[in-house]
Design a protein around this motif. Structure first.
Motif, PDB file in Angstrom:
ATOM      1  N   ARG A  92      50.460  33.751  75.902  1.00  0.00           N
ATOM      2  CA  ARG A  92      51.598  34.613  76.184  1.00  0.00           C
ATOM      3  C   ARG A  92      51.235  36.085  75.999  1.00  0.00           C
ATOM      4  NH1 ARG A  92      55.872  33.888  71.092  1.00  0.00           N
ATOM      5  NH2 ARG A  92      54.613  34.918  69.496  1.00  0.00           N
ATOM      6  N   LEU A  93      52.003  36.943  76.663  1.00  0.00           N
ATOM      7  CA  LEU A  93      51.979  38.385  76.446  1.00  0.00           C
ATOM      8  C   LEU A  93      53.344  38.783  75.913  1.00  0.00           C
ATOM      9  CD1 LEU A  93      50.464  39.769  79.791  1.00  0.00           C
ATOM     10  CD2 LEU A  93      49.217  39.090  77.746  1.00  0.00           C
ATOM     11  N   CYS A 246      67.858  62.111  67.965  1.00  0.00           N
ATOM     12  CA  CYS A 246      67.172  61.290  68.968  1.00  0.00           C
ATOM     13  C   CYS A 246      66.176  62.088  69.791  1.00  0.00           C
ATOM     14  CB  CYS A 246      68.201  60.630  69.890  1.00  0.00           C
ATOM     15  SG  CYS A 246      69.103  59.281  69.103  1.00  0.00           S
ATOM     16  N   LYS A 247      66.452  63.375  69.985  1.00  0.00           N
ATOM     17  CA  LYS A 247      65.571  64.190  70.825  1.00  0.00           C
ATOM     18  C   LYS A 247      64.222  64.470  70.174  1.00  0.00           C
ATOM     19  CE  LYS A 247      68.961  66.553  73.729  1.00  0.00           C
ATOM     20  NZ  LYS A 247      70.052  65.630  73.460  1.00  0.00           N
ATOM     21  N   LYS A 248      64.079  64.106  68.893  1.00  0.00           N
ATOM     22  CA  LYS A 248      62.808  64.316  68.200  1.00  0.00           C
ATOM     23  C   LYS A 248      62.086  63.001  67.903  1.00  0.00           C
ATOM     24  CE  LYS A 248      64.247  68.660  66.061  1.00  0.00           C
ATOM     25  NZ  LYS A 248      64.467  69.382  64.791  1.00  0.00           N
ATOM     26  N   MET A 249      62.650  61.893  68.363  1.00  0.00           N
ATOM     27  CA  MET A 249      62.027  60.596  68.113  1.00  0.00           C
ATOM     28  C   MET A 249      60.839  60.370  69.048  1.00  0.00           C
ATOM     29  SD  MET A 249      63.749  59.206  65.616  1.00  0.00           S
ATOM     30  CE  MET A 249      63.991  60.871  64.971  1.00  0.00           C
ATOM     31  N   LYS A 250      59.830  59.671  68.545  1.00  0.00           N
ATOM     32  CA  LYS A 250      58.678  59.264  69.365  1.00  0.00           C
ATOM     33  C   LYS A 250      58.836  57.791  69.703  1.00  0.00           C
ATOM     34  CE  LYS A 250      54.489  58.857  67.544  1.00  0.00           C
ATOM     35  NZ  LYS A 250      53.156  59.238  66.993  1.00  0.00           N
ATOM     36  N   VAL A 251      58.516  57.443  70.928  1.00  0.00           N
ATOM     37  CA  VAL A 251      58.569  56.049  71.369  1.00  0.00           C
ATOM     38  C   VAL A 251      57.151  55.599  71.727  1.00  0.00           C
ATOM     39  CG1 VAL A 251      59.376  54.481  73.175  1.00  0.00           C
ATOM     40  CG2 VAL A 251      60.952  56.153  72.181  1.00  0.00           C
ATOM     41  N   ARG A 252      56.779  54.418  71.216  1.00  0.00           N
ATOM     42  CA  ARG A 252      55.459  53.852  71.509  1.00  0.00           C
ATOM     43  C   ARG A 252      55.634  52.428  72.016  1.00  0.00           C
ATOM     44  NH1 ARG A 252      52.807  52.781  66.390  1.00  0.00           N
ATOM     45  NH2 ARG A 252      53.579  50.658  66.701  1.00  0.00           N
ATOM     46  N   VAL A 253      54.951  52.116  73.096  1.00  0.00           N
ATOM     47  CA  VAL A 253      55.001  50.760  73.648  1.00  0.00           C
ATOM     48  C   VAL A 253      53.579  50.204  73.728  1.00  0.00           C
ATOM     49  CG1 VAL A 253      57.153  51.008  74.935  1.00  0.00           C
ATOM     50  CG2 VAL A 253      55.006  51.692  76.009  1.00  0.00           C
ATOM     51  N   ARG A 254      53.451  48.919  73.409  1.00  0.00           N
ATOM     52  CA  ARG A 254      52.157  48.246  73.472  1.00  0.00           C
ATOM     53  C   ARG A 254      52.323  46.888  74.118  1.00  0.00           C
ATOM     54  NH1 ARG A 254      50.055  49.448  67.244  1.00  0.00           N
ATOM     55  NH2 ARG A 254      49.320  51.585  67.612  1.00  0.00           N
ATOM     56  N   LEU A 255      51.310  46.473  74.836  1.00  0.00           N
ATOM     57  CA  LEU A 255      51.281  45.136  75.418  1.00  0.00           C
ATOM     58  C   LEU A 255      50.236  44.324  74.673  1.00  0.00           C
ATOM     59  CD1 LEU A 255      52.368  43.308  77.727  1.00  0.00           C
ATOM     60  CD2 LEU A 255      50.400  44.069  79.097  1.00  0.00           C
ATOM     61  N   TYR A 256      50.679  43.195  74.116  1.00  0.00           N
ATOM     62  CA  TYR A 256      49.802  42.331  73.324  1.00  0.00           C
ATOM     63  C   TYR A 256      49.599  40.988  74.026  1.00  0.00           C
ATOM     64  CZ  TYR A 256      50.128  45.290  69.119  1.00  0.00           C
ATOM     65  OH  TYR A 256      50.031  46.318  68.207  1.00  0.00           O
ATOM     66  N   SER A 257      48.474  40.370  73.713  1.00  0.00           N
ATOM     67  CA  SER A 257      48.144  39.042  74.222  1.00  0.00           C
ATOM     68  C   SER A 257      47.895  38.100  73.047  1.00  0.00           C
ATOM     69  CB  SER A 257      46.892  39.100  75.105  1.00  0.00           C
ATOM     70  OG  SER A 257      46.402  37.801  75.382  1.00  0.00           O
ATOM     71  N   GLN A 258      48.335  36.857  73.201  1.00  0.00           N
ATOM     72  CA  GLN A 258      48.011  35.805  72.240  1.00  0.00           C
ATOM     73  C   GLN A 258      47.521  34.591  73.022  1.00  0.00           C
ATOM     74  OE1 GLN A 258      51.800  35.579  70.110  1.00  0.00           O
ATOM     75  NE2 GLN A 258      50.845  36.463  68.286  1.00  0.00           N
ATOM     76  N   ALA A 259      46.262  34.224  72.786  1.00  0.00           N
ATOM     77  CA  ALA A 259      45.691  33.067  73.484  1.00  0.00           C
ATOM     78  C   ALA A 259      46.302  31.771  72.985  1.00  0.00           C
ATOM     79  CB  ALA A 259      44.172  33.041  73.308  1.00  0.00           C
ATOM     80  N   ASP A 300      46.155  40.759  62.716  1.00  0.00           N
ATOM     81  CA  ASP A 300      47.502  40.178  62.679  1.00  0.00           C
ATOM     82  C   ASP A 300      47.720  39.166  63.805  1.00  0.00           C
ATOM     83  OD1 ASP A 300      48.137  41.642  60.433  1.00  0.00           O
ATOM     84  OD2 ASP A 300      49.111  43.252  61.546  1.00  0.00           O
ATOM     85  N   TRP A 301      46.667  38.501  64.229  1.00  0.00           N
ATOM     86  CA  TRP A 301      46.743  37.411  65.217  1.00  0.00           C
ATOM     87  C   TRP A 301      47.371  37.853  66.545  1.00  0.00           C
ATOM     88  CZ3 TRP A 301      44.906  32.441  65.565  1.00  0.00           C
ATOM     89  CH2 TRP A 301      44.210  31.968  64.440  1.00  0.00           C
ATOM     90  N   LYS A 302      47.015  39.054  66.987  1.00  0.00           N
ATOM     91  CA  LYS A 302      47.454  39.515  68.306  1.00  0.00           C
ATOM     92  C   LYS A 302      46.397  40.473  68.838  1.00  0.00           C
ATOM     93  CE  LYS A 302      50.365  42.983  66.003  1.00  0.00           C
ATOM     94  NZ  LYS A 302      51.740  43.408  65.702  1.00  0.00           N
ATOM     95  N   PHE A 303      46.239  40.477  70.148  1.00  0.00           N
ATOM     96  CA  PHE A 303      45.184  41.241  70.811  1.00  0.00           C
ATOM     97  C   PHE A 303      45.845  42.317  71.658  1.00  0.00           C
ATOM     98  CE2 PHE A 303      41.797  40.987  74.375  1.00  0.00           C
ATOM     99  CZ  PHE A 303      41.128  42.080  73.850  1.00  0.00           C
TER     100      PHE A 303
END
Length: 358
Positions: A92-93, A246-259, A300-303
């Motif tokens: 899964r991703l 809210c105008k000073k918040m940082k947003v970070r997104v990541r895509l992880y894979s688990q075999a 942490d068991w995620k790639f």
């Protein structure tokens, strides 16, 4: 010219790390018999390079705020020539979306979807394991049903996570990870390849073969997912307490894979028979429970495949499109280690204080 190269490699760094750490148990050669060079670390680096350059892309295509609500759109693009993840149904991703407050000097996670514990299990707003992770049962209309991660067009809660996967029922109507007990699909929202179409090959392939490429019913109302672009767009609406700007918040997104999804390993480790019949499963349990992930690509068991980040009140720049931490890990290991420690501290602080304003 006119031909493409197919690298038959995949993303199973988990198995490669098992070979690397348990060669004596698995019988894998650690060094070349002529040169003595250890090839597995190079293979793992090749996995990481393919993941960050040729597998997927993630972007913040919209990031705005109105009052105490952050409105963001995340776009994921499949760069492979097949579904992603591909192959067996227990891969899964998933997307991690976090809102970070940096106004007090240290980064602090104040809202998150898609975070995990140290075992790679997805958790909710208070660090609790989500009921979808192990298909917990519930009663509805006099029937026993099971929780699982639905496909989302809109996410508004930390307890909702966009997970790309294939799930199937067995003959009793229960979710199964067994290949030989699959009866019907419950969920099929793995990312489609660019160029996919319901109609392009109609009449050129047997209908049963063509139908096997179709996504599941949960994506029917998702136009970007099925338009042949190989993409999916998810909207996040996050409402924060009044004490945050809210105008000073940082947003970070990541895509992880688990075999190996956590529920798959759980199924392998339950009801293990005594004697020779259970030997392979006991061996797998030993390997999985002793695998050292800290400081590796599968911490942490995620790639992690790719990431993007931006500040709410600023224009979207290059950082809002895919990047990777792996170059930083290799070139600046001390800086990377400090960064991961700060992220862990920020996550723990957010859980301890309920991600409030305190």
């Amino acid at each position: 010219e006119g031909y493409r190269r197919h690298t038959f490699q995949g993303l199973n760094v988990f198995l490669a790390e098992m070979f690397n750490q348990f060669g004596d148990i698995l019988g894998t050669r650690q060094g070349d018999f002529e040169t003595g060079v250890k090839g597995l670390p190079f293979a793992i680096q090749n996995f990481a390079q393919q993941a960050r350059e040729s597998t997927a892309k993630i972007e913040l295509t919209k990031l705005a705020s109105e009052g105490q609500t952050i409105d963001a759109e995340v776009k994921v693009t499949n760069l492979t020539g097949h579904r992603l993840p591909s192959g067996v149904g227990f891969r899964r991703l998933f997307i991690e979306f976090v809102v970070i407050d940096s106004t007090r000097g240290d980064d602090r996670v104040v809202w998150a979807s898609g975070q995990t514990n140290g075992a790679g299990v997805l958790v909710g707003d208070r660090g609790q394991v989500l009921p979808e992770e192990f298909f917990e049962t519930y009663e509805k209309d006099g029937k026993t049903k099971q929780h699982y991660h639905h496909h989302h067009n809109l996410i508004t809660s930390p307890n909702q996570v966009q997970v790309y996967e294939e799930l199937a029922h067995d003959g009793t109507g229960k979710l199964t990870t067994s290949f030989i007990r699959r009866v019907d699909h419950v969920k099929e929202n793995r990312l489609l390849p660019m160029g996919w179409s319901r109609d392009k090959l109609k009449g050129k392939l047997p209908s049963a073969f063509l139908k096997a490429t179709f996504p599941g019913h949960e994506t029917d109302g998702d136009p970007e997912y099925q338009d042949g672009s190989g993409t999916d767009v998810i909207r996040y609406k996050v409402t924060l307490p009044d004490c945050f700007d809210c105008k000073k918040m940082k947003v970070r997104v990541r895509l992880y894979s688990q075999a190996w999804a956590p529920y798959y390993l759980r199924d392998r480790f339950e009801n293990v028979p005594d004697g020779p019949e259970g030997e392979a499963r006991r061996r797998l349990y030993y390997l999985a429970s002793h695998l050292k992930t800290e400081g590796t690509y599968i911490e942490d068991w995620k790639f992690q495949l790719v990431e993007a980040h931006a500040v709410v009140g600023e224009p979207l720049g290059e950082s809002a499109a895919s990047s990777t931490e792996e170059y930083e890990r290799q070139l600046y290991p001390e800086r990377y280690k400090k960064k991961k420690e700060e992220e862990k501290k920020a996550k723990e602080l957010g859980y301890r204080e309920g991600k409030g304003c305190g």
